[in-house]
Enzyme design. Structure first.
Site, PDB file in Angstrom:
ATOM      1  N   PRO A 166       0.877  -1.026  -0.201  1.00 15.42           N
ATOM      2  CA  PRO A 166      -0.141  -0.073   0.073  1.00 15.42           C
ATOM      3  C   PRO A 166       0.747   1.196   0.072  1.00 15.42           C
ATOM      4  O   PRO A 166       1.870   1.119   0.684  1.00 15.42           O
ATOM      5  CB  PRO A 166      -0.902  -0.215   1.301  1.00 15.42           C
ATOM      6  CG  PRO A 166      -0.707  -1.669   1.955  1.00 15.42           C
ATOM      7  CD  PRO A 166       0.493  -2.029   1.285  1.00 15.42           C
ATOM      8  N   GLY A 169       1.350   8.656   1.116  1.00 13.15           N
ATOM      9  CA  GLY A 169       1.666   9.852   0.660  1.00 13.15           C
ATOM     10  C   GLY A 169       3.127   9.612   0.384  1.00 13.15           C
ATOM     11  O   GLY A 169       3.883  10.840  -0.131  1.00 13.15           O
ATOM     12  N   SER A 236       4.299  16.297   8.317  1.00  8.75           N
ATOM     13  CA  SER A 236       4.304  15.936   7.068  1.00  8.75           C
ATOM     14  C   SER A 236       2.908  16.017   6.536  1.00  8.75           C
ATOM     15  O   SER A 236       2.623  15.176   5.498  1.00  8.75           O
ATOM     16  CB  SER A 236       4.743  14.360   6.784  1.00  8.75           C
ATOM     17  OG  SER A 236       3.609  13.472   7.664  1.00  8.75           O
ATOM     18  N   ALA A 250       0.586   7.358  13.923  1.00  6.53           N
ATOM     19  CA  ALA A 250       1.052   8.621  13.687  1.00  6.53           C
ATOM     20  C   ALA A 250       0.732   9.755  15.089  1.00  6.53           C
ATOM     21  O   ALA A 250      -0.184   9.442  15.817  1.00  6.53           O
ATOM     22  CB  ALA A 250       0.358   9.531  12.632  1.00  6.53           C
ATOM     23  N   GLU A 300       1.514  -1.106   9.418  1.00  5.83           N
ATOM     24  CA  GLU A 300       2.439  -0.630   8.472  1.00  5.83           C
ATOM     25  C   GLU A 300       2.423  -1.352   7.155  1.00  5.83           C
ATOM     26  O   GLU A 300       3.365  -1.833   6.550  1.00  5.83           O
ATOM     27  CB  GLU A 300       3.668  -0.824   9.117  1.00  5.83           C
ATOM     28  CG  GLU A 300       4.019   0.175  10.241  1.00  5.83           C
ATOM     29  CD  GLU A 300       5.475   0.092  10.648  1.00  5.83           C
ATOM     30  OE1 GLU A 300       6.519  -0.681   9.924  1.00  5.83           O
ATOM     31  OE2 GLU A 300       5.749   0.621  11.871  1.00  5.83           O
ATOM     32  N   VAL A 305      -5.241  -3.607   3.568  1.00  6.73           N
ATOM     33  CA  VAL A 305      -5.221  -2.035   2.881  1.00  6.73           C
ATOM     34  C   VAL A 305      -6.282  -1.462   3.726  1.00  6.73           C
ATOM     35  O   VAL A 305      -7.525  -1.639   3.747  1.00  6.73           O
ATOM     36  CB  VAL A 305      -5.405  -1.897   1.481  1.00  6.73           C
ATOM     37  CG1 VAL A 305      -5.682  -0.685   1.107  1.00  6.73           C
ATOM     38  CG2 VAL A 305      -4.445  -2.755   0.700  1.00  6.73           C
ATOM     39  N   TYR A 510      13.217  14.554  19.608  1.00  4.36           N
ATOM     40  CA  TYR A 510      13.612  14.098  18.196  1.00  4.36           C
ATOM     41  C   TYR A 510      15.162  14.662  18.294  1.00  4.36           C
ATOM     42  O   TYR A 510      15.549  15.704  18.871  1.00  4.36           O
ATOM     43  CB  TYR A 510      13.063  15.380  17.340  1.00  4.36           C
ATOM     44  CG  TYR A 510      11.853  14.936  16.305  1.00  4.36           C
ATOM     45  CD1 TYR A 510      12.320  14.510  15.040  1.00  4.36           C
ATOM     46  CD2 TYR A 510      10.488  14.903  16.747  1.00  4.36           C
ATOM     47  CE1 TYR A 510      11.130  13.970  14.202  1.00  4.36           C
ATOM     48  CE2 TYR A 510       9.630  14.565  15.642  1.00  4.36           C
ATOM     49  CZ  TYR A 510       9.954  14.121  14.535  1.00  4.36           C
ATOM     50  OH  TYR A 510       9.122  13.692  13.641  1.00  4.36           O
TER      51      TYR A 510
END
Length: 604
Positions: A166, A169, A236, A250, A300, A305, A510
């Site tokens: 799949p 973006g 993103s 996410a 993931e 899908v 981060y």
């Protein structure tokens, strides 16, 4: 099946494809947006999409030279050799392709379409894209337009033993989209971009049903026209999709108010090899055994899908206000964020950057627009460094975003600034807060500039308890520098960090890491990966996690068993084995694949 030249071109070229015409194939973001070094040697950001666009960044060149020892005469541009169909011959499955054509599904076997969907955005993948040296890419791209078409494609893939990966973006940073080089079957990239509608909005119960291929930016823009938002804003969001958010678990910049994706999800519809998996109701909570959503969240692309998602929505906030804080040190800033978390008085977004990133952000400022602005900047600098005695080599900044009703924002703002004062912090202005928040969307473009001048760079993230944050950041930085010396990196690396999402018990951190590979004899990408792996070992040794929201993919799968236990991995493999017995969804993510022969043996 055989390896040969491409099948005949798609009979319907209507989709080929808006993405490729607007977005870079071998770098981040839009084709018309990038950092450049102009003829007079100044750094500029071209394109008109961002606030920084069109501005000359007068300090950035000197920062690049000082921080990374860049030599502007040492150019390493991407390879310009044209890629042809012969470079990547198609593994054909004629019966599958004939069925796809019969069902009138849009498809393409052009090398350009296949390459575009052969990778995500890790350093290693972009390096391969810049040189055109992938070992394996998809053999076919299909563009289903609905849940029913996805169901039909998955059924055909099982019938003809074809692999499906799949594609949303394409913003993955875990090597989740890379094809396994040893896969002998035809690989099909199932692009969800044509499934991009909001199917319905329930303004009474504050829910919306969205197709999986909808990008975050388009979703928020369309919901805003109806007076709503999801509030989910990952870095993103311009390019990432609703299905991708679910598939990777996410997190967004405003999760303090709106939640992470798992907090927003009401319902997920997923097509697996064994049928459609979904709940029969859309309710705020249900006690019906283990939550099947939790198998899909973070899967993931290994189980199926994702086609449709029902998300919570909220009315647009009455007030949206930015702010910023300066702290004498990173330690002071972390202590403040911890107190804000204890008091549960989070703004929508509160993000702390260390001194290295603070100086980096200062270098990204454009030239003052007037003498008065220049004078004001000098006065502010004098006050901060001379009157308040903040050390420019230690101070750090925190950006704030408040959203809500006018009264609530005012009360929250007052409380956050009061707490900052207890830790030596001072207000640094609304403009700096807005600038810092919006810079998030252009920072990713900097890697492409670095790659053009012999610098490799990447970000990686983790989550950790509050009492480990400061030590973890210090120890990871030390480990990265130590590994650079061990592996022969000739120039001092840049390693910095920021605290991006806060929780009751800890935070997300981060790291941004870059080094100049001029003079390095080995492949700089392999050196980088060795260093990041060492950094991940250090993170885990200091009580951090494998990932906060980037996911596992293939990049971090080696630590998954240690993270969730061998029994946990085997449980996930059992789910995979049941839902995908032929391993049709064979991207190799999470290291869950079970061979077909093992699967057959287990049933005997």
């Amino acid at each position: 099946m055989s390896s040969s030249s491409s099948p005949e071109p798609t009979p319907d070229d209507r989709l080929s494809k808006l993405q490729r015409s607007q977005l870079k194939q071998n770098g981040w973001g839009y084709r018309d947006s990038k950092f450049i070094i102009s003829k007079d040697g100044q750094v500029e950001f071209v394109g008109g999409r961002y606030g920084i666009s069109g501005h000359v960044l007068t300090s950035f060149r000197s920062w690049m030279i000082k921080a990374l020892n860049i030599d502007l005469n040492f150019r390493t541009p991407p390879k310009t050799r044209a890629i042809t169909e012969e470079d990547y011959p198609v593994v054909q499955n004629a019966s599958f392709l004939a069925s796809v054509r019969k069902e009138n599904v849009a498809w393409s076997a052009s090398v350009e379409d296949r390459l575009f969907r052969a990778h995500g955005h890790t350093l290693a993948e972009i390096s391969l894209a810049r040189t055109g040296t992938f070992l394996r890419i998809p053999d076919l791209v299909v563009w289903p337009r609905s849940h029913d078409e996805v169901l039909m494609i998955v059924q055909l893939a099982n019938k003809h033993n074809v692999v499906i990966i799949p594609f949303g973006g394409g913003t993955s940073v875990s090597k989740a989209l890379q094809c396994l080089p040893y896969e002998a079957r035809m690989i099909v990239s199932l692009d969800t971009s044509q499934m991009n509608c909001i199917l319905w909005v329930d303004d009474k119960n504050w829910m919306a049903c969205i197709e999986a291929g909808k990008t975050g930016q388009d979703l928020e823009n369309e919901l805003a026209q109806k007076g709503f938002c999801t509030g989910h804003e990952p870095d993103s969001m311009e390019f990432s999709t609703v299905g991708g958010w679910v598939a990777t678990r996410a997190s967004g910049m405003k999760k303090n108010i709106y939640g992470n994706i798992e907090d927003l999800v009401i319902h997920i519809r997923t097509v697996t090899s064994n049928g459609v998996i979904e709940k029969n109701c859309q309710v705020p909570r249900i006690s019906a055994g283990p939550d099947i959503h939790q198998f899909i969240l973070g899967s993931e692309g290994t189980l199926g899908v994702i086609t449709q998602v029902v998300l919570k929505i909220r009315p647009l906030p009455e007030v949206k206000k930015y702010g910023s804080l300066l702290f004498p040190s990173f330690e002071d800033g972390v202590a403040c964020l911890r107190q804000v978390s204890k008091g549960r008085c989070w703004p929508a977004s509160i993000r702390l950057v260390d001194n290295e990133q603070f100086r980096f952000a200062q270098a990204l400022k454009s030239e003052p627009s007037s003498y008065f602005q220049s004078l004001m900047n000098n006065c502010k600098k004098f006050y901060v460094t001379k009157v308040r005695s903040f050390d420019p080599e230690k101070m750090c900044v925190c950006t704030l975003l408040f959203e809500g009703s006018k009264d609530n924002v005012e009360k929250l703002e007052e409380e956050v600034y009061r707490m900052a004062g207890l830790h030596g912090g001072m207000a640094a202005g609304e403009a700096n807060g807005q600038r810092g928040y919006t810079l998030t969307f252009v920072i990713a473009y900097l890697r492409d500039l670095g790659l053009d001048y012999g610098v490799v760079s990447e970000s990686f993230e983790t989550s950790a308890p509050w009492d480990r944050i400061v030590d973890l950041c210090r120890n990871v930085k030390f480990r990265v520098k130590k590994e650079c010396l061990r592996l022969g990196v000739k120039h001092p690396p840049l390693i910095s960090c920021r605290v991006t999402q806060s929780y009751d018990t800890g935070a997300c951190v981060y790291f941004y890491f870059a080094f100049n590979y001029r003079g390095l004899k080995c492949d700089p990408v392999h050196i980088y990966e060795d260093i990041e792996n060492a950094a991940r070992d250090e993170i885990l040794a200091n009580g951090g996690s494998i990932s906060h929201h980037h996911g596992v993919g293939k990049l971090r799968s080696q630590w998954l068993s240690k993270t969730i236990s061998p029994q946990g991995v085997e449980t996930l493999r059992a789910v995979k084995c049941h839902l995908d017995p032929l391993n049709i969804f064979a991207a190799g993510n999470l290291d869950l694949a079970v061979s077909q022969s093992d699967n057959i043996k287990s049933k005997i």
